[in-house]
Design an enzyme around this catalytic site. Sequence first.
Site: not given
Length: 228
Positions: A76, A95, A194
């Site tokens: 998001q 990663s 948000r």
Amino acid sequence: MKINVLDRGYVRLVDHMGGDLAVVNSARVSYAKESKQLTDKDVKLIKFLAREGHMSPFRHATVQLEFYAPLMVARQHWKYVVGSDHTMDAWNEASRRYITIDVENYIPQPLEWRSKPEHSKQGSGEPVDESIGREATERLLRQIEQGIKDYEWALESGIAAEQARLLIPSAYGMYTAYYWTASLQSVSHFLNQRLAHDSQYEIQEYAKAVYELVKPLFPVSLEELLKS
């Protein structure tokens, strides 16, 4: 400085550049002027810039934050980078293609599961019955336990980490770590969206942490940008 969020997450202030004075001076350079300390006149200028939508001066102040958040929050958040109307954002994420990181997941407790809203296709409503919440938590824990076993089996069997990660469970709840470097304009846009009461609870909690970390660095500018 770090603020803990949810059960295992956090937001940490890594670095920042500039402050309210940087905003003022990047605007005043047009007239070959510079302020050495913030004055009432400078505060009025910041208010004018924010009110009239003159955003470029707010791009000369930046923050670098580290997030440890569930993937559903990180994805998001990511759209504020790819959807940015300017280029003052950077994003780097851990990663699992290169390294094997301990798997941690966001696990809501029985009383933290929320019902679907009655009059909307998105968002959430009141907490579900505790018995349903307890069942949901138990089911989630079972999935995570089995998935971690499968992931560890794949690594031990010599499967490449970049493929073994396919067996990692609960993709939306799995925690990931990333750095977000952004201009004050970009941060304020994220917060305006948000911190809203109707945004998803989990990302609201991260937005609150960002606000607490950034507000002391740019007290005047952030207050005015969150009004606009």
